[in-house]
Motif scaffolding. Structure first.
Motif, PDB file in Angstrom:
ATOM      1  N   PHE A  19      24.928  25.560  52.379  1.00 18.83           N
ATOM      2  CA  PHE A  19      23.900  26.590  52.551  1.00 18.83           C
ATOM      3  C   PHE A  19      23.820  27.481  51.310  1.00 18.83           C
ATOM      4  O   PHE A  19      22.733  27.797  50.814  1.00 18.83           O
ATOM      5  CB  PHE A  19      24.203  27.452  53.777  1.00 18.83           C
ATOM      6  CG  PHE A  19      23.751  26.875  55.085  1.00 18.83           C
ATOM      7  CD1 PHE A  19      22.526  26.245  55.208  1.00 18.83           C
ATOM      8  CD2 PHE A  19      24.557  26.964  56.209  1.00 18.83           C
ATOM      9  CE1 PHE A  19      22.110  25.710  56.412  1.00 18.83           C
ATOM     10  CE2 PHE A  19      24.148  26.439  57.420  1.00 18.83           C
ATOM     11  CZ  PHE A  19      22.925  25.811  57.527  1.00 18.83           C
ATOM     12  N   LEU A  20      24.969  27.900  50.806  1.00 16.67           N
ATOM     13  CA  LEU A  20      25.008  28.784  49.647  1.00 16.67           C
ATOM     14  C   LEU A  20      24.545  28.065  48.384  1.00 16.67           C
ATOM     15  O   LEU A  20      23.891  28.650  47.530  1.00 16.67           O
ATOM     16  CB  LEU A  20      26.430  29.328  49.449  1.00 16.67           C
ATOM     17  CG  LEU A  20      26.968  30.227  50.560  1.00 16.67           C
ATOM     18  CD1 LEU A  20      28.406  30.627  50.270  1.00 16.67           C
ATOM     19  CD2 LEU A  20      26.113  31.475  50.702  1.00 16.67           C
ATOM     20  N   TRP A  21      24.907  26.790  48.265  1.00 15.87           N
ATOM     21  CA  TRP A  21      24.529  26.009  47.080  1.00 15.87           C
ATOM     22  C   TRP A  21      23.019  25.877  46.988  1.00 15.87           C
ATOM     23  O   TRP A  21      22.431  26.002  45.917  1.00 15.87           O
ATOM     24  CB  TRP A  21      25.213  24.640  47.136  1.00 15.87           C
ATOM     25  CG  TRP A  21      25.001  23.798  45.919  1.00 15.87           C
ATOM     26  CD1 TRP A  21      24.799  24.236  44.636  1.00 15.87           C
ATOM     27  CD2 TRP A  21      24.955  22.369  45.870  1.00 15.87           C
ATOM     28  NE1 TRP A  21      24.646  23.163  43.787  1.00 15.87           N
ATOM     29  CE2 TRP A  21      24.740  22.001  44.521  1.00 15.87           C
ATOM     30  CE3 TRP A  21      25.090  21.367  46.821  1.00 15.87           C
ATOM     31  CZ2 TRP A  21      24.644  20.678  44.113  1.00 15.87           C
ATOM     32  CZ3 TRP A  21      25.006  20.045  46.417  1.00 15.87           C
ATOM     33  CH2 TRP A  21      24.786  19.710  45.076  1.00 15.87           C
ATOM     34  N   GLY A  22      22.378  25.646  48.106  1.00 19.34           N
ATOM     35  CA  GLY A  22      20.921  25.569  48.149  1.00 19.34           C
ATOM     36  C   GLY A  22      20.327  24.300  47.590  1.00 19.34           C
ATOM     37  O   GLY A  22      19.114  24.211  47.400  1.00 19.34           O
ATOM     38  N   ARG A  23      21.156  23.312  47.315  1.00 19.85           N
ATOM     39  CA  ARG A  23      20.644  22.062  46.738  1.00 19.85           C
ATOM     40  C   ARG A  23      19.802  21.299  47.752  1.00 19.85           C
ATOM     41  O   ARG A  23      18.802  20.676  47.411  1.00 19.85           O
ATOM     42  CB  ARG A  23      21.820  21.202  46.258  1.00 19.85           C
ATOM     43  CG  ARG A  23      21.421  19.842  45.706  1.00 19.85           C
ATOM     44  CD  ARG A  23      20.620  19.980  44.423  1.00 19.85           C
ATOM     45  NE  ARG A  23      20.301  18.702  43.835  1.00 19.85           N
ATOM     46  CZ  ARG A  23      19.316  17.900  44.226  1.00 19.85           C
ATOM     47  NH1 ARG A  23      18.529  18.272  45.231  1.00 19.85           N
ATOM     48  NH2 ARG A  23      19.096  16.749  43.632  1.00 19.85           N
ATOM     49  N   TRP A  24      20.224  21.344  49.015  1.00 29.02           N
ATOM     50  CA  TRP A  24      19.486  20.681  50.086  1.00 29.02           C
ATOM     51  C   TRP A  24      18.933  21.711  51.059  1.00 29.02           C
ATOM     52  O   TRP A  24      19.519  22.776  51.240  1.00 29.02           O
ATOM     53  CB  TRP A  24      20.381  19.695  50.837  1.00 29.02           C
ATOM     54  CG  TRP A  24      20.754  18.498  50.014  1.00 29.02           C
ATOM     55  CD1 TRP A  24      19.931  17.704  49.294  1.00 29.02           C
ATOM     56  CD2 TRP A  24      22.073  17.996  49.804  1.00 29.02           C
ATOM     57  NE1 TRP A  24      20.626  16.726  48.659  1.00 29.02           N
ATOM     58  CE2 TRP A  24      21.951  16.869  48.943  1.00 29.02           C
ATOM     59  CE3 TRP A  24      23.338  18.366  50.254  1.00 29.02           C
ATOM     60  CZ2 TRP A  24      23.040  16.119  48.538  1.00 29.02           C
ATOM     61  CZ3 TRP A  24      24.426  17.613  49.847  1.00 29.02           C
ATOM     62  CH2 TRP A  24      24.282  16.515  49.007  1.00 29.02           C
ATOM     63  N   ARG A  25      17.820  21.374  51.683  1.00 30.34           N
ATOM     64  CA  ARG A  25      17.178  22.281  52.614  1.00 30.34           C
ATOM     65  C   ARG A  25      18.096  22.538  53.807  1.00 30.34           C
ATOM     66  O   ARG A  25      18.893  21.672  54.191  1.00 30.34           O
ATOM     67  CB  ARG A  25      15.851  21.678  53.068  1.00 30.34           C
ATOM     68  CG  ARG A  25      14.763  22.695  53.380  1.00 30.34           C
ATOM     69  CD  ARG A  25      13.433  22.013  53.536  1.00 30.34           C
ATOM     70  NE  ARG A  25      13.439  21.023  54.609  1.00 30.34           N
ATOM     71  CZ  ARG A  25      12.451  20.171  54.828  1.00 30.34           C
ATOM     72  NH1 ARG A  25      11.403  20.184  54.035  1.00 30.34           N
ATOM     73  NH2 ARG A  25      12.520  19.311  55.823  1.00 30.34           N
ATOM     74  N   HIS A  26      17.964  23.742  54.406  1.00 30.12           N
ATOM     75  CA  HIS A  26      18.905  24.138  55.449  1.00 30.12           C
ATOM     76  C   HIS A  26      18.860  23.242  56.685  1.00 30.12           C
ATOM     77  O   HIS A  26      19.870  23.067  57.368  1.00 30.12           O
ATOM     78  CB  HIS A  26      18.680  25.601  55.852  1.00 30.12           C
ATOM     79  CG  HIS A  26      17.265  25.940  56.169  1.00 30.12           C
ATOM     80  ND1 HIS A  26      16.472  26.675  55.318  1.00 30.12           N
ATOM     81  CD2 HIS A  26      16.480  25.628  57.235  1.00 30.12           C
ATOM     82  CE1 HIS A  26      15.271  26.821  55.858  1.00 30.12           C
ATOM     83  NE2 HIS A  26      15.251  26.206  57.011  1.00 30.12           N
ATOM     84  N   ASP A  27      17.710  22.650  56.992  1.00 27.46           N
ATOM     85  CA  ASP A  27      17.662  21.781  58.165  1.00 27.46           C
ATOM     86  C   ASP A  27      18.441  20.489  57.932  1.00 27.46           C
ATOM     87  O   ASP A  27      19.069  19.954  58.856  1.00 27.46           O
ATOM     88  CB  ASP A  27      16.213  21.491  58.567  1.00 27.46           C
ATOM     89  CG  ASP A  27      15.391  20.928  57.434  1.00 27.46           C
ATOM     90  OD1 ASP A  27      15.637  21.304  56.271  1.00 27.46           O
ATOM     91  OD2 ASP A  27      14.480  20.106  57.682  1.00 27.46           O
ATOM     92  N   ILE A  28      18.418  19.994  56.689  1.00 28.35           N
ATOM     93  CA  ILE A  28      19.183  18.784  56.369  1.00 28.35           C
ATOM     94  C   ILE A  28      20.678  19.067  56.487  1.00 28.35           C
ATOM     95  O   ILE A  28      21.445  18.269  57.041  1.00 28.35           O
ATOM     96  CB  ILE A  28      18.829  18.291  54.955  1.00 28.35           C
ATOM     97  CG1 ILE A  28      17.351  17.920  54.877  1.00 28.35           C
ATOM     98  CG2 ILE A  28      19.699  17.103  54.553  1.00 28.35           C
ATOM     99  CD1 ILE A  28      16.884  17.533  53.491  1.00 28.35           C
ATOM    100  N   VAL A  29      21.094  20.218  55.967  1.00 29.49           N
ATOM    101  CA  VAL A  29      22.509  20.603  56.039  1.00 29.49           C
ATOM    102  C   VAL A  29      22.949  20.758  57.488  1.00 29.49           C
ATOM    103  O   VAL A  29      24.020  20.274  57.889  1.00 29.49           O
ATOM    104  CB  VAL A  29      22.751  21.907  55.253  1.00 29.49           C
ATOM    105  CG1 VAL A  29      24.193  22.376  55.426  1.00 29.49           C
ATOM    106  CG2 VAL A  29      22.434  21.723  53.779  1.00 29.49           C
TER     107      VAL A  29
END
Length: 609
Positions: A19-29
């Motif tokens: 979540f903090l990295w932000g590389r992937w969208r929050h729904d994917i995480v």
């Protein structure tokens, strides 16, 4: 620590890191975290997707649709026009703008409330020669504050309510959040108005306007009962100045007046030729109660100038009627090689052949005050058309026109707006008085919107923010795994013994600050889902009411003011305001201190331990 506890802590740590990295969208995480829990045996396979049927998820989806309906009918535009001062200084403008944002976000999605008011904020900033950010950041923070005041104001409140439903007390009611939430919101808005907006860094924004269509020349008819009836043209022009519009001509009894006398009194069925910015068209119409005058369908013998080679492509006369609620507004650019050049709407029989209306024409090099139906198109003209998307696409293809990107051009519908507001208030009342649960009440409101075509069926699913729905549906079982494995109890015990040292008030403050800090760096709904099990465990170990601690989680999850990534509203203003990552804390840090100072005593008073 057990093996299951170690696994859930590892999954949560990886999830929060992503979540903090932000590389992937929050729904994917979030979906990845759910699947990891299922594979690790922490969530039963049969229970993996029960979160998507959770009442909180259903309520969020329904509220998003209802918010879209309020936006589409122009209900919010009318409210903004009546509440926001036309000519006021920066402080009064910021107070009205921030206060309205907070009020709207209490009953609709706060991202939608910000999106509706952002163009108004930018317009006010331009008029008062202020950096856009000095209005955008107060507006964004105001909409965040307003969300915490009702059950449906923000997803974290629904998440918190769902965890309370697992206790003997049942879920929170619609306005259980209001006593503390309203006080915190008022304190925040007051601070922003008096002091806070001056703390926002002055950032100059480079012009990023894409295609400037200039102003539109459009025709608006004075209907019976309109505000314009009985007013002089001078009075009308003074009102239109507030929307940066002006009257450039008038038609009465088929007589066109290019320079009408300012003292002329308007009558029913007069047609005003108005020059306005595209985004101001809705304001212009609602200000005077006018109705857009589409280019009229001429009689068949008026088609003498039409291109006979196009007759084969003509739509049949018995083409099925389309519902107004299925129509869209679209801007088309007349290309230099378009066969429209030199023709007019009357020549091509636009409504007869394509079932679309010509509402306005934008022409940059000079102004035309001819009637729309007789105005000959020129290269570079931008046409504002209303009709079904497929019909407009056919017309654009036949006449070599280029569709422009969608913009916020809305035409208010007073009848539908009033109906939409009534349905929304009814749904709120049914939920507030316990007649129906929140999920059922707002689902019923959404169904009424669908049946009454307030929201077109083809746009129904477009109105839902699906990444948020997936995030909520996936994180609810993950949060449940925290409780089932005892991980929440372990964390609560560590916080209580090593930091709070068994003091309930210290634990309450600590829980609020930790939740608020997490929400500055990760999605607020996910933060609430992670912190609620810890709050319940802490309340059980301290022997106090869980309501106080759950309310602290709700407030903390809703107050992310330090970074542009903690809340979608903070992200939305990043580019328009010209902000940098480190600009938010200057106003955000005092805001979070105010939230803690105001909310902790009120939580102890309203929800005693």
């Amino acid at each position: 620590m057990t093996q299951d506890q170690g696994l859930i802590f590892a999954i949560l740590a990886a999830t929060m890191g992503l979540f903090l990295w932000g590389r992937w969208r929050h729904d994917i995480v979030a979906l990845g975290a759910l699947l990891a829990c299922v594979i690790a045996g922490l969530v039963p396979d049969a229970q993996a997707f029960v979160g998507f049927g959770h009442p909180a998820v259903i309520t969020v989806a329904c509220v998003l649709v209802l918010s879209f309906g309020l936006q589409r009918t122009g209900a919010v535009d009318v409210m903004a026009q009546r509440v926001l001062p036309a000519n006021a200084g920066p402080m009064l403008s910021i107070a009205a703008l921030t206060g309205l944002g907070a009020l709207l976000s209490a009953f609709m999605n706060n991202v939608g409330a910000l999106a509706l008011l952002m163009p108004i904020a930018l317009k006010i900033a331009g008029k008062q020669d202020l950096p856009p950010g000095r209005l955008l950041m107060p507006l964004a923070f105001g909409t965040i504050l307003g969300g915490m005041t009702t059950l449906i104001g923000t997803p974290p409140n629904l998440i918190v309510s769902s965890f309370r439903a697992k206790t003997d007390a049942g879920p929170f009611a619609m306005f259980d959040f209001s006593p503390v939430g309203v006080a915190v919101a008022l304190a925040g808005v007051l601070f922003i108005t008096l002091i806070g907006w001056r703390l926002v860094p002055r950032r100059e924004v480079a012009s990023v306007a894409s295609f400037d269509t200039g102003t539109y020349i459009t025709e608006a008819r004075v209907k019976e009962g309109a505000k314009a009836v009985g007013k002089s043209l001078r009075e009308v022009e003074q009102l239109l100045e507030e929307a940066d519009a002006q009257v450039v001509g008038m038609v009465r009894n088929k007589l066109r007046l290019s320079a009408p006398n300012p003292r002329r009194i308007l009558q029913v069925d007069d047609v005003l030729m108005i020059e306005a910015e595209p985004e101001s068209l809705g304001d212009v119409l609602s200000t005077l109660g006018l109705t857009l005058e589409a280019a009229k369908q001429p009689s068949p013998d008026a088609d003498e100038g039409a291109d006979e080679s196009e007759s084969a492509k003509s739509k049949t006369d018995d083409k099925k009627d389309t519902h107004n609620d299925e129509r869209v507004l679209q801007e088309l650019l007349v290309r230099t090689d378009s066969r429209l050049i030199g023709l007019a709407a009357s020549n091509i029989r636009l409504r007869h052949r394509y079932s679309i209306n010509l509402l306005a024409i934008s022409r940059q090099n000079h102004r035309s005050i001819k009637r729309l139906r007789s105005t000959q198109f020129e290269r570079g003209d931008v046409l504002l058309l209303q009709g079904e998307a497929s019909d407009i696409a056919d017309f654009a293809s036949d006449y070599e026109c280029v569709p422009l990107a969608d913009r916020a051009i809305s035409i208010p519908n007073p009848t539908q707006a009033g109906f939409a507001v009534g349905v929304m208030l009814l749904a709120v009342a049914l939920a507030a008085f316990g007649v129906l649960s929140a999920a059922v009440a707002f689902a019923a409101g959404m169904l009424i919107f669908m049946v009454a075509r307030v929201v077109p069926l083809r746009q129904l699913y477009e109105a839902i923010d699906w990444p948020v729905i997936v995030l909520l549906g996936a994180m609810i079982p993950v949060a449940g795994a925290m409780s089932e494995t005892g991980a929440a109890d372990l964390l609560a015990r560590l916080l209580m013994e090593h930091l709070a040292q068994g003091n309930p008030v210290v634990m309450l403050t600590l829980l609020l600050v930790v939740t608020m800090t997490l929400s500055d760096f990760m999605n607020n709904a996910a933060t609430a889902a992670v912190m609620c099990p810890i709050a319940l465990s802490a309340a059980s170990q301290l022997g106090v009411s869980p309501d106080t601690l759950l309310m602290a989680v709700a407030i903390g999850a809703s107050c992310s003011f330090l970074t542009p990534i903690g809340h979608q509203n903070n992200t939305l203003i990043l580019t328009p305001g010209g902000f940098r990552f480190g600009d938010y804390w200057r106003l955000g840090l005092p805001m979070e201190i105010i939230v803690v100072v105001v909310s902790v005593p009120l939580l102890l008073l309203v929800w005693p331990l």
